[in-house]
Design an enzyme around this catalytic site. Structure first.
Site, PDB file in Angstrom:
ATOM      1  N   CYS A   2       0.839  -1.222  -0.096  1.00 12.37           N
ATOM      2  CA  CYS A   2       0.149  -0.252  -0.072  1.00 12.37           C
ATOM      3  C   CYS A   2       1.000   1.369   0.152  1.00 12.37           C
ATOM      4  O   CYS A   2       2.047   1.308   0.638  1.00 12.37           O
ATOM      5  CB  CYS A   2      -0.929  -0.036   1.226  1.00 12.37           C
ATOM      6  SG  CYS A   2      -1.805  -1.605   1.414  1.00 12.37           S
ATOM      7  N   ARG A  27       4.721  -0.005  -6.837  1.00 15.70           N
ATOM      8  CA  ARG A  27       4.211  -0.981  -5.919  1.00 15.70           C
ATOM      9  C   ARG A  27       3.056  -1.850  -5.917  1.00 15.70           C
ATOM     10  O   ARG A  27       3.206  -3.004  -5.414  1.00 15.70           O
ATOM     11  CB  ARG A  27       3.833  -0.346  -4.384  1.00 15.70           C
ATOM     12  CG  ARG A  27       5.310   0.492  -3.779  1.00 15.70           C
ATOM     13  CD  ARG A  27       4.657   1.210  -2.709  1.00 15.70           C
ATOM     14  NE  ARG A  27       5.579   2.065  -2.302  1.00 15.70           N
ATOM     15  CZ  ARG A  27       6.634   1.949  -1.327  1.00 15.70           C
ATOM     16  NH1 ARG A  27       6.491   0.606  -0.856  1.00 15.70           N
ATOM     17  NH2 ARG A  27       7.401   2.668  -0.672  1.00 15.70           N
ATOM     18  N   TRP A  73      -3.505  -2.341  -1.501  1.00  9.57           N
ATOM     19  CA  TRP A  73      -3.297  -3.695  -2.138  1.00  9.57           C
ATOM     20  C   TRP A  73      -4.189  -4.777  -1.213  1.00  9.57           C
ATOM     21  O   TRP A  73      -3.853  -4.638  -0.082  1.00  9.57           O
ATOM     22  CB  TRP A  73      -1.973  -3.983  -2.283  1.00  9.57           C
ATOM     23  CG  TRP A  73      -1.711  -5.475  -2.962  1.00  9.57           C
ATOM     24  CD1 TRP A  73      -2.020  -6.604  -2.571  1.00  9.57           C
ATOM     25  CD2 TRP A  73      -1.512  -5.472  -4.224  1.00  9.57           C
ATOM     26  NE1 TRP A  73      -1.676  -7.630  -3.460  1.00  9.57           N
ATOM     27  CE2 TRP A  73      -1.405  -6.905  -4.510  1.00  9.57           C
ATOM     28  CE3 TRP A  73      -0.974  -4.711  -5.087  1.00  9.57           C
ATOM     29  CZ2 TRP A  73      -0.857  -7.589  -5.771  1.00  9.57           C
ATOM     30  CZ3 TRP A  73      -0.382  -5.337  -6.409  1.00  9.57           C
ATOM     31  CH2 TRP A  73      -0.480  -6.564  -6.653  1.00  9.57           C
ATOM     32  N   ASN A  99      -1.489   0.694   6.075  1.00  9.22           N
ATOM     33  CA  ASN A  99      -0.799  -0.607   5.516  1.00  9.22           C
ATOM     34  C   ASN A  99      -0.382  -1.288   6.515  1.00  9.22           C
ATOM     35  O   ASN A  99       0.047  -1.186   7.599  1.00  9.22           O
ATOM     36  CB  ASN A  99       0.518   0.001   4.672  1.00  9.22           C
ATOM     37  CG  ASN A  99       1.379  -1.134   4.293  1.00  9.22           C
ATOM     38  OD1 ASN A  99       0.961  -2.090   3.765  1.00  9.22           O
ATOM     39  ND2 ASN A  99       2.586  -0.894   4.071  1.00  9.22           N
ATOM     40  N   GLY A 100      -0.583  -2.740   6.306  1.00  9.81           N
ATOM     41  CA  GLY A 100      -0.424  -3.846   7.388  1.00  9.81           C
ATOM     42  C   GLY A 100      -1.589  -4.610   7.459  1.00  9.81           C
ATOM     43  O   GLY A 100      -2.714  -4.753   6.813  1.00  9.81           O
ATOM     44  N   GLU A 481      19.520 -23.877   0.756  1.00 10.41           N
ATOM     45  CA  GLU A 481      19.223 -22.696   0.215  1.00 10.41           C
ATOM     46  C   GLU A 481      20.242 -21.752   0.991  1.00 10.41           C
ATOM     47  O   GLU A 481      20.843 -20.923   0.283  1.00 10.41           O
ATOM     48  CB  GLU A 481      17.793 -22.030   0.610  1.00 10.41           C
ATOM     49  CG  GLU A 481      17.690 -20.645   0.177  1.00 10.41           C
ATOM     50  CD  GLU A 481      17.566 -20.225  -1.152  1.00 10.41           C
ATOM     51  OE1 GLU A 481      17.712 -19.166  -1.432  1.00 10.41           O
ATOM     52  OE2 GLU A 481      17.634 -21.081  -1.892  1.00 10.41           O
ATOM     53  N   LYS A 485      22.940 -19.725  -1.437  1.00  8.96           N
ATOM     54  CA  LYS A 485      23.031 -18.284  -1.248  1.00  8.96           C
ATOM     55  C   LYS A 485      24.664 -17.820  -1.121  1.00  8.96           C
ATOM     56  O   LYS A 485      25.088 -17.027  -1.575  1.00  8.96           O
ATOM     57  CB  LYS A 485      22.094 -17.544  -0.228  1.00  8.96           C
ATOM     58  CG  LYS A 485      20.788 -17.382  -0.475  1.00  8.96           C
ATOM     59  CD  LYS A 485      20.683 -16.298  -1.637  1.00  8.96           C
ATOM     60  CE  LYS A 485      19.377 -16.621  -2.356  1.00  8.96           C
ATOM     61  NZ  LYS A 485      19.339 -17.620  -3.291  1.00  8.96           N
ATOM     62  N   GLU A 488      26.561 -18.291  -4.259  1.00  5.05           N
ATOM     63  CA  GLU A 488      26.208 -17.224  -5.402  1.00  5.05           C
ATOM     64  C   GLU A 488      26.769 -16.193  -5.139  1.00  5.05           C
ATOM     65  O   GLU A 488      27.258 -15.072  -6.088  1.00  5.05           O
ATOM     66  CB  GLU A 488      24.499 -17.051  -5.170  1.00  5.05           C
ATOM     67  CG  GLU A 488      23.723 -18.253  -5.993  1.00  5.05           C
ATOM     68  CD  GLU A 488      22.348 -17.909  -5.877  1.00  5.05           C
ATOM     69  OE1 GLU A 488      21.745 -18.115  -7.026  1.00  5.05           O
ATOM     70  OE2 GLU A 488      21.853 -17.668  -5.063  1.00  5.05           O
ATOM     71  N   HIS A 504      27.234 -39.615   7.130  1.00  4.67           N
ATOM     72  CA  HIS A 504      27.442 -40.446   5.934  1.00  4.67           C
ATOM     73  C   HIS A 504      28.396 -39.910   4.841  1.00  4.67           C
ATOM     74  O   HIS A 504      27.832 -39.790   3.808  1.00  4.67           O
ATOM     75  CB  HIS A 504      25.913 -40.675   5.373  1.00  4.67           C
ATOM     76  CG  HIS A 504      25.267 -41.427   6.038  1.00  4.67           C
ATOM     77  ND1 HIS A 504      25.264 -43.060   6.125  1.00  4.67           N
ATOM     78  CD2 HIS A 504      24.499 -41.349   7.136  1.00  4.67           C
ATOM     79  CE1 HIS A 504      24.271 -43.455   7.047  1.00  4.67           C
ATOM     80  NE2 HIS A 504      23.681 -42.429   7.692  1.00  4.67           N
ATOM     81  N   LYS A 603      19.633 -13.485 -13.891  1.00  5.77           N
ATOM     82  CA  LYS A 603      18.391 -13.484 -13.037  1.00  5.77           C
ATOM     83  C   LYS A 603      17.338 -14.649 -13.546  1.00  5.77           C
ATOM     84  O   LYS A 603      16.599 -15.294 -12.751  1.00  5.77           O
ATOM     85  CB  LYS A 603      17.773 -11.954 -13.085  1.00  5.77           C
ATOM     86  CG  LYS A 603      16.317 -12.032 -12.213  1.00  5.77           C
ATOM     87  CD  LYS A 603      16.892 -11.983 -10.827  1.00  5.77           C
ATOM     88  CE  LYS A 603      15.791 -12.054 -10.078  1.00  5.77           C
ATOM     89  NZ  LYS A 603      16.222 -12.417  -8.412  1.00  5.77           N
TER      90      LYS A 603
END
Length: 608
Positions: A2, A27, A73, A99-100, A481, A485, A488, A504, A603
């Site tokens: 928002c 936004r 939103w 907003n929230g 992940e 990161k 990368e 193992h 990307k």
């Protein structure tokens, strides 16, 4: 997210409000509105884009020198003019933009209804407006009423309120989570959710901190902290070029996008849960419920970070909806001649919706008779066009090559899918599943408070040549992940493993030069991970623990302890990944790497 703007001063407020909202259009939003304060509150609202609001303003009498503007939103209630902000309380004296997500809006609404307040929208925002009016009716002034209201709220919010009750030209505002700032002018004051809305009018801004409330008048402002003490906040002068504006003041897009995750999660949830009825609403899935009830197997198809979100999604869907789930790399799926028929739902997961391998896997599933669904961040992309439905992750543009907010919003989207499948299959769920979703953005905001600690840890460990990441159950994909990161962003070799697999093979690597990042959360498996940590320590390894436990419980097992908020085990991965993203970022920065555009990476991988 928002958009919020406001003004009190000497100029005509309507052109400023429209201009400020236009600068926040990037936004995304589904409705817009303004309020101008005179003897009465004059509101003009419209569903859809700002052009619709401008058309309604043509020939309208709204004029004045202070007011508020908002682009919404939808979170509570569908996009519509009646749910658009500003919201007016039932006495007609208070206008609020927000907003929230207010997590406890339902009990507050019931309490206000018993007091005689009425409601004309589906929003949690109207509850806050009526709550402020209730406190005003008790003789409090606007800022005191807003502060008393904040004490009663659970959740995340940034809001601003105006009132005709006092006869004063003033705006009250408060922040707990989403950004909110004051713009300081000459005999005029501004407010906004983003500096981009104000830079044509003032470069002197004050960023409110969590818990702050403020009162703006033409001749100045006052700020109070969360304990009610009047405080001074630093006035910052912004000298931003267009690229800096896009970065929002952060040094890199990656860091900005890490910090945008609470808002991205809120936006992805927006309009998808009716908290009063307890229903999940995924109206962009064009498969009828009868078809979904016949689904016997789900294939999750993805690459890279999205593949890790698919692994977490497997745990979510199988645990809740009790449907068997297979997770495939998009690049391998079609080469193994998968078994697919009309009882299979194939879900392609891609930030861009243009990942060539994932698209090819989705086509392979469709050719064999499967139904297609996309989880995607880009409207109108190829993945969404070939699918029978889509769950959009409203993360907004992700500029950094290494995915952060796209990943966590994918996890939320897959959780929503799991709940939706339960719903259509008649599986009863604990209501806390939805209330915890509402709390998720706040939990991630709390996890971001580990940033200073993680930055210090990065300084101590950035010279390591290798890292090992360990996690169990639903958190072993988060170990994968976290390792990805770090690879990368910093070009340091890192491996992610299920913690039970450490003996193992990976245990042979452990020595004093190999830091181990262990994710020790959850009632069922945290003790198991502690055992792994002990084994690392016995071999002179260094342990960085991410835990939801009291640090005292971990002190004998870990050299560094990063505490994150505790959620149910099925949503815990969303907060656990936050410090791992920060660790990769700060190690990369300390090593002088280009964290936004790492070498050799793109990307969106649009070729095989």
């Amino acid at each position: 997210m928002c958009g919020i703007v406001g003004y009190v001063g000497h100029r005509d407020v309507v052109p400023f409000l429209i201009d400020g909202l236009q600068r926040l259009e990037y936004r995304g939003y589904d409705s817009a509105g303004i309020v101008v304060v005179g003897d009465q509150l004059e509101t003009v609202k419209a569903e859809g884009k700002l052009g619709n609001l401008k058309e309604k303003l043509n020939g309208h009498s709204a004029a004045g020198s202070f007011g508020l503007g908002h682009t919404r939103w939808a979170t509570h209630g569908p996009p519509s003019e009646r749910n658009a902000h500003p919201m007016i309380d039932s006495t007609g004296k208070v206008a609020l933009i927000h907003n929230g997500i207010i997590e406890n809006f339902l009990p507050l609404k019931h309490k206000l209804t018993e007091k005689g307040f009425t409601f004309s929208s589906d929003t949690d925002t109207e509850v806050v407006a009526n709550l402020i009016a209730d406190h005003l009716g008790s003789g409090e002034d606007l800022i005191a009423a807003l502060q008393a209201t904040c004490v009663e709220l659970d959740g995340m919010y940034a809001f601003a309120a105006v009132s005709t009750a006092s006869g004063q030209r003033e705006i009250a505002m408060g922040r707990q989570g989403p950004p909110l700032l004051i713009g300081v002018g000459q005999d005029e004051m501004f407010l906004a959710s983003d500096p981009a809305a104000l830079l044509s009018y003032t470069q002197d801004v004050i960023f409110l901190e969590n818990g702050d409330t403020a009162l703006l008048r033409t001749d100045g402002y006052k700020i109070w902290d969360g304990d009610g003490n009047e405080v001074e906040r630093k006035v910052q002068r912004l000298h931003w070029d267009p690229v800096q504006i896009e970065k929002g003041g952060y040094k890199h897009f990656m860091l900005k996008e890490i910090h945008e995750q609470p808002q991205a999660l809120q936006d992805t949830l927006a309009g998808r849960v009716d908290f009063e009825s307890g229903k999940v609403i995924l109206d962009a899935i064009d498969l009828d419920e009868a078809t979904l009830r016949k689904i016997e197997r789900i294939h999750l198809l993805a690459c890279g970070t999205s593949w890790h979100s698919a692994l977490v999604g497997k745990f979510m869907i199988e645990a809740l909806a009790r449907i068997p789930v297979a997770v495939d790399y998009g690049s391998e799926y079609r080469y193994r001649d998968p078994i697919v028929d009309n009882r299979v739902l194939a879900v392609g997961i891609s930030q861009s919706g243009e990942t060539a391998d994932t698209l090819a896997a989705m086509e392979a599933a469709r050719e064999r008779g499967g139904h297609l669904l996309a989880v995607c961040n880009v409207v109108g992309s190829q993945a969404t066009r070939i699918s029978d439905g889509v769950i959009y992750t409203h993360a907004g543009p992700e500029i950094g090559v290494a995915s952060t907010k796209a990943f966590t919003t994918q996890l939320e989207a897959l959780y929503l899918l799991a709940l939706y499948l339960c719903q259509v299959r008649g599986i009863e769920l604990d209501p806390s599943r939805l209330s915890e979703l509402a709390h998720l953005p706040q939990a991630v905001a709390e996890a971001l408070e580990t940033e200073a600690q993680v930055k210090a840890i990065a300084k101590r460990y950035h010279r390591a040549q290798d890292f090992l990441y360990l996690g169990r159950s639903i958190n072993y994909p988060i170990a994968l992940e976290g390792a990805l990161k770090l690879k990368e962003i910093s070009y340091i070799h890192a491996e992610g493993y299920p913690a039970g697999e450490m003996k193992h093979g990976p245990i042979a690597l452990i020595d004093e030069d190999l830091p181990t990042v262990a994710i020790a959360t959850g009632d069922k498996v945290a003790e198991k991970v502690q055992s792994n940590m002990q084994q690392v320590k016995a071999r002179d390894g260094r342990v960085i623990a991410v835990t939801d436990r009291d640090p005292g419980e971990m002190s004998e097992f870990a050299d560094e302890i990063i505490r994150v908020p505790r959620l149910s085990a099925i949503l815990q991965p969303v907060v656990n990944v936050i410090p791992l993203q920060l660790l990769a970022y700060y190690i990369g920065v300390r090593l002088g790497c280009d964290v936004d555009q790492p070498r050799n990476l793109a990307k969106s991988v649009t070729v095989e």
